[in-house]
Scaffold this active site. Sequence first.
Site, mmCIF file in Angstrom:
data_model
loop_
_atom_site.group_PDB
_atom_site.id
_atom_site.type_symbol
_atom_site.label_atom_id
_atom_site.label_comp_id
_atom_site.label_asym_id
_atom_site.label_seq_id
_atom_site.Cartn_x
_atom_site.Cartn_y
_atom_site.Cartn_z
ATOM 1 C CD GLU A 121 -3.106 -1.263 0.255
ATOM 2 O OE1 GLU A 121 -2.802 -0.636 -0.878
ATOM 3 O OE2 GLU A 121 -3.964 -1.969 0.543
ATOM 4 C CE1 TYR A 151 -11.423 14.645 23.809
ATOM 5 C CE2 TYR A 151 -9.492 13.838 22.894
ATOM 6 C CZ TYR A 151 -9.993 14.646 23.963
ATOM 7 O OH TYR A 151 -9.261 15.280 24.690
HETATM 8 P P1 13P Z 1 0.680 -5.108 3.284
HETATM 9 O O1 13P Z 1 0.681 -6.469 3.999
HETATM 10 O O2 13P Z 1 1.227 -5.285 2.079
HETATM 11 O O3 13P Z 1 1.140 -3.942 4.242
HETATM 12 O O4 13P Z 1 -0.979 -5.159 3.083
HETATM 13 C C1 13P Z 1 -1.982 -5.410 4.165
HETATM 14 C C2 13P Z 1 -3.087 -4.415 3.805
HETATM 15 O O5 13P Z 1 -3.544 -3.879 5.084
HETATM 16 C C3 13P Z 1 -3.854 -4.347 2.413
HETATM 17 O O6 13P Z 1 -4.650 -3.381 2.787
#
Ligand code: 13P
Length: 210
Positions: free
Chosen positions: A73, A119
């Site tokens: 990501e 909050y």
């Molecule tokens: P990654 O393990 O590559 O960080 O991906 C996990 C995730 O949350 C995908 O949206």
Amino acid sequence: MTESELRDLLVELGASLFARGYSVGSAGNISVRLPDGYLMTPTNSSLGRLKAERISKLDLDWRHIGGDKPSKEVFMHRAVLTARPEAGAVVHLHSTHATAIGCLADSGEAAPIPPLTPYFVMRVGRTLPVIRYYRPGDAAMEQDIHEAAKTARAMLLANHGPVVSGQSLIDAVYAAEELEEAARLALMLRGQSPRELTAAQVDDLLSTFG
Ligand code: 13P
């Protein structure tokens, strides 16, 4: 904070989020801005078991220069950190209630969670855009997220989960926690008529606490 302190804090906060159920399995990823680049959680790593020395490091051009392979990501994090120069960190989770709201809301919606508590408003702000569904890791999401992040601290990815920024790593984590709580309240109160904060109360919170 030094890079070494930030690495340790990332490990500590990742473990805390995982222990409290904000992320399960290998879901979720976190990035932190450094003077000479970015720290990013490695792909397929559990937030519960990060190792400080294995956290990925990217240079200012987002090239991988150290540690394990970064999260898939990276485009999502880059979209937010380039749109928001004041943001020091980004937290992406699949936390249950925020993700549920992201399954109910229409993409393009600007405020799928009403301003119920101070909050939530203080940490997340006035808007929470919903970004249309993209496959996890799809670089095509970068443009939409970048646009939304210009005016929003946090957003929901449809059918996927929240993306939350903060001035510091701890601020981003606090905001992600408040967002999850607000989503839980919103679902709990669905179908009822809860009293929302008024526009004047929201303005007052934002002008007092920024
Ligand atoms: P990654 O393990 O590559 O960080 O991906 C996990 C995730 O949350 C995908 O949206």
